[in-house]
Every structure is written in structure tokens, then in C-alpha cells.
Scaffold this active site. Structure first.
Site, mmCIF file in Angstrom:
data_model
loop_
_atom_site.group_PDB
_atom_site.id
_atom_site.type_symbol
_atom_site.label_atom_id
_atom_site.label_comp_id
_atom_site.label_asym_id
_atom_site.label_seq_id
_atom_site.Cartn_x
_atom_site.Cartn_y
_atom_site.Cartn_z
ATOM 1 N N ARG A 127 8.229 -8.561 -2.521
ATOM 2 C CA ARG A 127 8.671 -7.452 -1.661
ATOM 3 C C ARG A 127 8.080 -7.655 -0.266
ATOM 4 O O ARG A 127 7.223 -6.893 0.189
ATOM 5 C CB ARG A 127 8.247 -6.141 -2.282
ATOM 6 N N GLN A 158 13.343 -9.815 2.299
ATOM 7 C CA GLN A 158 14.166 -8.606 2.191
ATOM 8 C C GLN A 158 15.676 -8.904 2.058
ATOM 9 O O GLN A 158 16.360 -8.281 1.263
ATOM 10 C CB GLN A 158 13.930 -7.731 3.407
ATOM 11 N N ASP A 172 16.718 -9.681 -1.510
ATOM 12 C CA ASP A 172 16.185 -8.785 -2.525
ATOM 13 C C ASP A 172 17.290 -8.158 -3.377
ATOM 14 O O ASP A 172 17.796 -7.075 -3.093
ATOM 15 C CB ASP A 172 15.334 -7.707 -1.841
ATOM 16 N N SER A 230 16.753 -4.631 -4.774
ATOM 17 C CA SER A 230 17.044 -3.526 -3.858
ATOM 18 C C SER A 230 18.541 -3.251 -3.785
ATOM 19 O O SER A 230 18.965 -2.089 -3.775
ATOM 20 C CB SER A 230 16.547 -3.851 -2.445
ATOM 21 N N TYR A 268 4.697 -1.832 -5.842
ATOM 22 C CA TYR A 268 5.147 -1.251 -7.105
ATOM 23 C C TYR A 268 4.147 -0.222 -7.621
ATOM 24 O O TYR A 268 2.977 -0.236 -7.261
ATOM 25 C CB TYR A 268 5.298 -2.340 -8.169
HETATM 26 P P1 NAD Z 1 10.939 0.226 -9.357
HETATM 27 O O1 NAD Z 1 12.366 0.097 -9.693
HETATM 28 O O2 NAD Z 1 9.979 -0.737 -9.972
HETATM 29 O O3 NAD Z 1 10.468 1.709 -9.780
HETATM 30 C C1 NAD Z 1 11.176 2.840 -9.349
HETATM 31 C C2 NAD Z 1 10.230 3.943 -8.930
HETATM 32 O O4 NAD Z 1 9.589 4.491 -10.080
HETATM 33 C C3 NAD Z 1 9.104 3.495 -7.999
HETATM 34 O O5 NAD Z 1 9.168 4.215 -6.793
HETATM 35 C C4 NAD Z 1 7.845 3.811 -8.785
HETATM 36 O O6 NAD Z 1 6.774 4.238 -7.959
HETATM 37 C C5 NAD Z 1 8.324 4.938 -9.675
HETATM 38 N N1 NAD Z 1 7.449 5.223 -10.843
HETATM 39 C C6 NAD Z 1 6.808 4.356 -11.655
HETATM 40 N N2 NAD Z 1 6.103 5.027 -12.588
HETATM 41 C C7 NAD Z 1 6.320 6.362 -12.367
HETATM 42 C C8 NAD Z 1 5.877 7.562 -13.004
HETATM 43 N N3 NAD Z 1 5.053 7.539 -14.057
HETATM 44 N N4 NAD Z 1 6.303 8.743 -12.504
HETATM 45 C C9 NAD Z 1 7.135 8.782 -11.423
HETATM 46 N N5 NAD Z 1 7.587 7.696 -10.784
HETATM 47 C C10 NAD Z 1 7.180 6.498 -11.244
HETATM 48 O O7 NAD Z 1 10.654 0.246 -7.803
HETATM 49 P P2 NAD Z 1 11.600 -0.174 -6.574
HETATM 50 O O8 NAD Z 1 12.612 0.877 -6.359
HETATM 51 O O9 NAD Z 1 12.109 -1.544 -6.799
HETATM 52 O O10 NAD Z 1 10.608 -0.149 -5.324
HETATM 53 C C11 NAD Z 1 9.211 -0.096 -5.439
HETATM 54 C C12 NAD Z 1 8.616 -0.127 -4.020
HETATM 55 O O11 NAD Z 1 8.895 -1.364 -3.366
HETATM 56 C C13 NAD Z 1 9.116 0.952 -3.090
HETATM 57 O O12 NAD Z 1 8.018 1.383 -2.320
HETATM 58 C C14 NAD Z 1 10.055 0.244 -2.160
HETATM 59 O O13 NAD Z 1 10.185 0.873 -0.911
HETATM 60 C C15 NAD Z 1 9.374 -1.086 -2.051
HETATM 61 N N6 NAD Z 1 10.293 -2.142 -1.629
HETATM 62 C C16 NAD Z 1 9.908 -3.016 -0.646
HETATM 63 C C17 NAD Z 1 10.775 -4.020 -0.238
HETATM 64 C C18 NAD Z 1 10.389 -4.984 0.825
HETATM 65 O O14 NAD Z 1 9.390 -4.780 1.496
HETATM 66 N N7 NAD Z 1 11.110 -6.066 0.993
HETATM 67 C C19 NAD Z 1 12.007 -4.163 -0.841
HETATM 68 C C20 NAD Z 1 12.361 -3.264 -1.859
HETATM 69 C C21 NAD Z 1 11.483 -2.264 -2.246
#
Ligand code: NAD
Length: 373
Positions: free
Chosen positions: A119, A124, A127, A130, A225
Site C-alpha cells: 500500500r 497505487q 492496486d 482498491s 491495515y
Molecule cells: P481491508 O479490506 O483489509 O479491511 C477493510 C476495513 O476493515 C479496514 O478499514 C479495517 O480497518 C477494517 N477492520 C478490520 N477489523 C475491524 C474490526 N474489528 N472492526 C471494524 N473494522 C475493522 O482494508 P482496505 O480497504 O484494503 O484498506 C486498508 C487501509 O489501506 C485503508 O486505510 C486504506 O486507505 C489504505 N490503502 C492505502 C493505499 C495506498 O496507499 N496505496 C491503497 C489502498 C488502501
């Protein structure tokens, strides 16, 4: 010149990972072979691929024989004759299903899995998680709205005024934030919860209410994460969420932890306390579900609450998903062609390379999944 092959997905996976525009983008770098009808369910005809410069081939074996780089989404190489070294690039989810490693190891091929993309800013544009998350969050809201017995926006009509629906979104990562934005656009009142403290501002900036539960463990080293929470903390979350669940017309859950079973956020008892006619869409169904009653790809009814656990909801919006995948995959291929001789020094290739000439080389997969061989 590289020889790239596009494999056709299973019938229920309507997507394709390289569109005709993706083929054009790789012109001059690679010759592209595409299995007949690989893009058809996503709205890309065989003719469009031919016009873009690809060669359409009848059978998967023909594409595998011609190409040295094979692209797919979650379609897996089934075994069979290989005339030279092959590199498979896909969205293979080896963390969730480590048994899939066996064939690639046995056949001595190389496999990159794009769900392991770091990430980072540089990564990006590649990804895939995403892209899939965004479409899934959007599509989950439409599915819930369609299955709900109530309308979503406030509607004033001759018969009176319908109040706006209340949506509760659990997990505010990529899918959750897109679900919040979509539900807001439809006119819902939206509340959301996530364990990551950083998500509060994002939730609020979309006009939703953030539900506070103190005491979550956050780890700055987890690559953005969430990390696994204690059972005592999860019980505290469930207690707080039960009050909100009882008022919700729709709950969309998206909470996941890479390589682990999804946390339980909605229990049967909570479902029994929900309004008849409410809908739960559990986007964590493939990794065990956030609701204890969820069955993958099956509609469950309990207390007149509908519980849906779609495992490939992004495929129902196949054209848009394929558009995004094609950009992700072609950016990755361009990067791969430049950097593949120095995998160890490149974070993107090092993170996504899982099997190299039959050997499991990915530390994250080795640590989180149980290797077969
Ligand atoms: P994911 O699909 O792994 O998880 C989805 C969401 O579930 C996450 O926000 C996580 O915090 C939440 N979660 C986990 N356990 C939980 C619980 N017990 N109760 C409530 N919520 C819970 O995550 P994702 O959507 O792929 O993204 C994770 C992070 O990565 C985010 O902050 C996102 O902004 C970031 N991200 C960064 C980049 C980048 O920098 N290139 C790209 C994509 C995502």
C-alpha cells in the site's frame, strides 16, 4: 517482444484483466494473445481485441502455449503441458487459499499475485484490491437498496413522507468508504465504525457519523491495515453496535484482516434485535464473514432480516471492474518488464512474487499461509 496471454475466467467471474485499450497500451512492448470470449461478459468483443492488435485464440491451451506471461483474475492454471518457463500474474488470494500454491510449485512455474501489492504511493496505480474494493462497496449499497423493503432517500408524496433509510457501515477501508459515499448519494443517513483511528476523519468528511468505541489496538507497522483485536474488545464493539443495528435498515460489513478470519461484528442475537425487513450485506463472506449467520453466496433469512454474503460482487459490474483491472494490470506489466531482473531490490515485485520457478519465495505468504509442499 514479450508474449502476453489473457485467459478466460470462469462463467460466474464476468471480468477480464486486460481490455482492448490495455492491449493497445502494451503495443510495441508485447504481442497479446486472448482466449476467445475472454472479454465478452464484460462487454469487450473478440473483434475489439482484434482491432486493438491482439490475436484471438480458440482454446486456453493455445494461449498458454503461445504466451510466456499469462494474465487472469482468479482463474487458475489447471495443469497441462508447458513448453517453456511461464509467469502467471493474477489475483490469486494465496493467503486465503494456500492450497492453490501446490500446482504452481509442482509445475515449476512463476506466479505473481496482485492482492499482495504494497500500500505505497508508487504501487497505487497497480492496486487491484482498491479497485475491487471500490466497486464492491458501491455495488453492495445497490444490492441492499434493491433487497430492502424500504426506500433509501426521504420521499415526500401524496401519501405522506417516507423517512430516509439508516445505513450502518462496518469497516471504513476502501469498500466501506465507497459504500458510505454511495449511500449518502442515495440520500441515506449513514453511520460507520472502524477500528483504525485514522478512518474517523475520512468517515466524517463523507457526511457520515463515526461511531466511537475506545480501546482498539492500532499498529503503524501493519502497512495501513487493521490488526487483530482481543475478544474482549470485539465484545465491547458488538455491545455498542447492537444499539445501532437495532435502528438500521441496512448494515454493510467490510471488516477484514489480511491472512486472518474476518472479525465477528454482528451476532445472531444482534440480528434478532434488528427490524424486520432489514438487510445485511456481508462483504467479508469469503473470509468467514463479519456476521455469524452469513453463508457465502447464499441468501439467509432470520427474523425477517435478509443476510447476503456475495463473494464476487465486483463481477456484477463487470465492464467497470474490468476497466479498472486493465489499468492496474497494464501498469504492473510495464513495471514488471522494466524491473524483473532486479526483483530483490524492487518492493512491488518482491511483495507480489509468490512462486519463482516452483519455489515458494514470499515471506508473507510463508508466514500467514500454510504451504502445501
Ligand atoms: P481491508 O479490506 O483489509 O479491511 C477493510 C476495513 O476493515 C479496514 O478499514 C479495517 O480497518 C477494517 N477492520 C478490520 N477489523 C475491524 C474490526 N474489528 N472492526 C471494524 N473494522 C475493522 O482494508 P482496505 O480497504 O484494503 O484498506 C486498508 C487501509 O489501506 C485503508 O486505510 C486504506 O486507505 C489504505 N490503502 C492505502 C493505499 C495506498 O496507499 N496505496 C491503497 C489502498 C488502501
Amino acid at each position: 517482444m514479450e508474449r502476453i496471454g489473457i485467459l478466460k475466467e470462469r462463467a460466474d467471474r464476468r471480468v477480464v484483466v486486460l481490455s482492448p485499450a490495455g492491449v493497445e497500451r502494451l503495443a510495441g512492448k508485447a504481442t497479446v494473445f486472448v482466449q476467445r470470449d475472454a472479454g465478452r461478459a464484460a462487454g469487450f468483443t473478440n473483434e475489439a481485441y482484434t482491432v486493438a492488435g491482439a490475436q484471438v485464440m480458440e482454446r486456453e491451451e493455445d494461449v498458454i502455449a503461445q504466451a510466456n506471461i499469462l494474465l487472469s483474475y482468479d482463474h487458475h492454471y489447471q495443469g497441462g503441458p508447458l513448453n517453456e518457463d511461464k509467469t502467471f500474474i493474477g489475483f490469486f488470494n494465496f493467503l486465503g487459499v494456500p492450497s492453490k500454491l501446490e500446482l504452481y510449485q509442482r509445475e515449476g512455474v512463476t506466479a505473481y499475485s496482485l492482492d499482495l501489492m504494497p500500500r505505497t504511493t508508487l504501487a497505487q496505480a497497480m492496486d487491484v484490491l482498491s479497485s475491487v474494493g471500490s466497486i464492491s462497496g458501491y455495488q453492495a449499497v445497490l444490492l441492499a437498496a434493491e433487497r430492502s423493503l424500504a426506500t433509501v432517500p426521504m420521499i415526500t408524496s401524496a401519501g405522506g413522507t417516507l423517512r430516509p433509510a439508516v445505513f450502518l457501515i462496518m469497516g471504513a477501508g476502501v469498500a466501506g468508504l465507497q459504500a458510505i459515499a454511495t449511500a449518502r448519494r442515495l440520500g441515506a443517513v449513514v453511520k460507520a465504525y472502524d477500528v483504525r483511528a485514522a478512518s474517523r476523519e475520512e468517515v466524517q468528511s463523507l457526511g457520515a457519523e463515526f461511531i466511537e468505541v475506545e480501546g482498539a489496538v492500532n499498529d503503524r507497522d501493519a502497512g495501513g491495515y487493521a490488526v487483530q483485536q482481543s475478544e474482549a474488545f470485539l465484545a465491547q464493539v458488538r455491545e455498542r453496535i447492537a444499539q445501532e443495528a437495532a435502528k438500521a435498515d441496512v448494515i454493510i460489513t467490510t471488516a477484514r484482516i489480511p491472512g486472518k478470519k474476518a472479525p465477528v461484528l454482528i451476532t445472531e442475537e444482534m440480528v434478532m434485535g434488528m427490524k424486520p425487513g432489514a438487510v445485511i450485506v456481508d462483504l467479508a463472506a469469503a473470509s468467514g464473514g463479519n456476521c455469524t449467520l452469513t453463508q457465502p453466496d447464499t441468501t439467509v433469512m432470520r427474523n425477517e432480516v435478509t443476510i447476503l454474503g456475495p463473494t464476487s460482487i465486483e463481477c456484477s459490474c463487470a465492464h467497470s471492474t474490468s476497466f479498472l483491472l486493465s489499468n492496474n494490470y497494464s501498469t504492473f506489466i510495464e513495471h514488471f518488464l522494466v524491473k524483473r531482473e532486479s526483483v530483490a531490490e524492487d518492493e512491488i515485485l518482491r511483495s507480489t512474487l509468490v512462486v519463482q520457478n516452483g519455489e515458494l519465495v514470499n515471506e508473507r505468504v510463508r508466514a500467514l499461509a500454510t504451504p502445501i509442499l
